[in-house]
Scaffold this active site. Structure first.
Site, PDB file in Angstrom:
ATOM      1  CE  LYS A 197      -1.673   3.222   2.704  1.00 27.47           C
ATOM      2  NZ  LYS A 197      -1.875   4.416   1.694  1.00 27.47           N
TER       3      LYS A 197
ATOM      4  CD  GLU B 126      13.682   2.294  10.460  1.00 25.31           C
ATOM      5  OE1 GLU B 126      13.756   3.332  11.007  1.00 25.31           O
ATOM      6  OE2 GLU B 126      14.373   1.240  10.801  1.00 25.31           O
TER       7      GLU B 126
ATOM      8  CB  CYS C 259      12.879  10.023   8.219  1.00 22.39           C
ATOM      9  SG  CYS C 259      13.840   8.803   7.213  1.00 22.39           S
TER      10      CYS C 259
ATOM     11  CD  GLU D 130       9.760  13.522  11.593  1.00 19.48           C
ATOM     12  OE1 GLU D 130       8.411  12.834  11.515  1.00 19.48           O
ATOM     13  OE2 GLU D 130      10.293  13.146  10.958  1.00 19.48           O
TER      14      GLU D 130
END
Ligand code: NAP
Length: 478
Positions: free
Chosen positions: A172, A247, A281, A380
């Site tokens: 997906k 992750e 990231c 973040e």
């Protein structure tokens, strides 16, 4: 308008509706329409993968290797075209897009070799006349869920090891950027891999992703994305006895010590913080700078940032493309206000830019005089926003770098072997860079973080077999 469908059991199948894939550099440009599935399409894909598993999981490794090599060769041969599509749908520059497509091709070729290298152990039993074999077998049917910021490399680094080690896949991709994953699925569909071994189901995470994570026919989930979604998936997988690999986000530090080469430190900080629009990231968002070099560093950063050209991802000369979506742009701009309200000084950028085309453009932002406890240094942001934290010396720099719930990547700019060596040993990140940007990793070595950034075995390199295989211990009486 071209319409693209799901790949289920070797057939291209329509979902329930189609959704447009927009170019964030130019909202007047629709790339194509991609189908939106629901839980029934996940059911069909899992059924196809389950049916294909017995033959694929015991198939010859030469056949698997040839197919993966063929996929890798086609990606590399079409890297310009695929990289352009990627830049058009995600907003990273064309050069970055081609670089990412190249990496995807290299990953498939690496795992074409890796499936030939899978090995086990034969050891004597502690009991006489008994032999013990330790082998690795496929996990089964795996669900792969990927984010929007690396639309071809992250699908590649999950699909390639999954297939190499004999698993069947239901993939997906991120709803925001289905184009590159669809193009990859199309290449895979012509690679000689049997129908049902690889399936693509597009649609929203709350629908397709959730159905995958909770499907009884899925044995393992490999997810890359945000911490919030990842934590929820971890709980669901634990409840449903699925193997899980996550992750997730980062708040990566880049230390600059007094003894650093200033020009090099500025260049790698700009690269780490702002390239790919800061949407990596592994991007550095906390620049931790010692007293002696701090004023020079701020001035040099401002001068370097003034030369950065923000523009259409496909235009020649663009250094940084647009933010990927309206909601991400709103998030980035909201953190500019948060930083200012917390008392940090906006030293450069941070404003929305109006360019020739209607896109989500923003000037990369640098905060100075920021405190380690401020929200801009703890949460973040995932955009072209970095803040500088002033510290007295190396010890405080190290403590500040490690003072985060995340632990993906960390960098240090220094000419001191002593500090570089100490930092490599004592950084609490999964990946450490000395005089290199925090982003930018090789495809043949492990990738992943610690603390809140990652959960489960590492991705990439030979370490990928930890997640995509399961160990069997077999005893034989001689
Ligand atoms: P996200 O919102 O968590 O989405 C990631 C994927 O999960 C998407 O495919 C999403 O679907 C799907 N999803 C959403 N809700 C779900 C649910 N309830 N169940 C199952 N799947 C669900 O993350 P993102 O905004 O795409 O990506 C940015 C994040 O990824 C950042 O935090 C970044 O740090 C992280 N990231 C980490 C790494 C790493 O290797 N550590 C690499 C790249 C990015 P839809 O979006 O299609 O609805």
């Amino acid at each position: 308008m071209q319409q693209h469908d799901n790949l289920i059991g070797g057939e291209w199948q329509k979902g329930n509706s189609y959704s447009p894939n927009l170019n964030p550099s130019n909202l007047g440009d629709t790339i194509a329409e991609y189908t939106q599935g629901d839980a029934a399409h996940v059911d069909a894909a899992v059924a196809a993968a389950t049916a294909a598993l017995p033959a694929w999981s015991t198939s010859g490794i030469q056949m698997r290797s040839d197919a993966l090599d063929k996929i890798g060769n086609e990606i590399l041969a079409r890297k310009e075209e695929l990289g352009t599509l990627l830049a058009r749908e995600e907003g990273k520059t064309k050069a970055e897009g081609i670089g990412e497509a190249t990496r995807a091709g290299q990953i498939f070729k690496f795992f074409a070799g890796e499936c030939l290298r899978l090995s086990g152990e034969i050891v004597p039993s502690v009991r006489p006349n008994i032999g013990v074999e330790i082998t690795r077998e496929p996990v089964g049917v795996v669900g792969l869920i990927t984010p929007w910021n690396f639309p071809i490399a992250i699908p590649a680094w999950k699909i390639a090891p999954a297939l190499a080690f004999g698993n069947c896949v239901v993939m997906k991709p991120a709803d925001l950027v289905p184009g590159s994953a669809w193009a990859l699925a199309e290449i895979i569909s012509r690679s000689g891999i049997p129908a049902g071994v690889f399936n693509l189901v597009m649609g929203r995470g709350s629908v397709i992703g959730d159905a995958l994570v909770n499907h009884p026919g899925i044995h393992a989930i490999s997810f890359t994305g945000s911490v919030g979604v990842g934590r929820r998936i971890a709980v669901q997988c634990a409840t449903n006895h699925k193997k899980v690999q996550l992750e997730m986000g980062g708040k990566n530090p880049q230390i600059v010590l007094d003894d650093a080469d200033l020009a090099q430190a500025v260049e790698l900080s700009v690269q780490s913080a702002f390239y790919s629009t800061g949407q990596r990231c592994t991007a550095a968002s906390r620049l931790i700078v010692t007293d002696g070099i701090y004023p020079k560093f701020i001035e040099a950063m401002k001068a370097r940032m003034a030369k950065i050209k923000v523009g259409d991802a496909l235009a020649q000369g663009t250094d940084i493309g647009p933010v990927s979506s309206q909601s991400q742009l709103e998030q980035d701009l909201s953190y500019i206000e948060i930083g200012k309200s917390e008392g940090a000084v906006l030293a450069a950028g941070g404003e929305r830019l109006k360019l020739d085309t209607d896109g989500f453009y923003m000037a990369p932002a640098l905060f100075s005089e920021s405190g380690a406890g401020m929200r801009i240094n703890r949460e973040e942001i995932f955009g072209p926003v970095a803040s500088v934290i002033r510290v007295k010396g190396y010890d405080e720099a190290l403590a500040t770098a490690n003072d985060t719930e995340f632990g993906l990547s960390a960098g240090i700019a220094t000419t001191s072997l002593k500090y570089a060596t100490h930092f490599k040993r004592h950084s609490q990140a999964g990946m450490v860079m000395v005089n290199l940007p925090t982003a930018g990793v090789d495809y043949h070595v492990p990738f992943g973080g610690r603390k809140g950034s990652s959960y489960g075995p590492r991705e990439q390199g030979k370490y990928a077999q930890e997640f995509f295989t399961t160990v069997k211990t077999a005893y034989t009486l001689a």
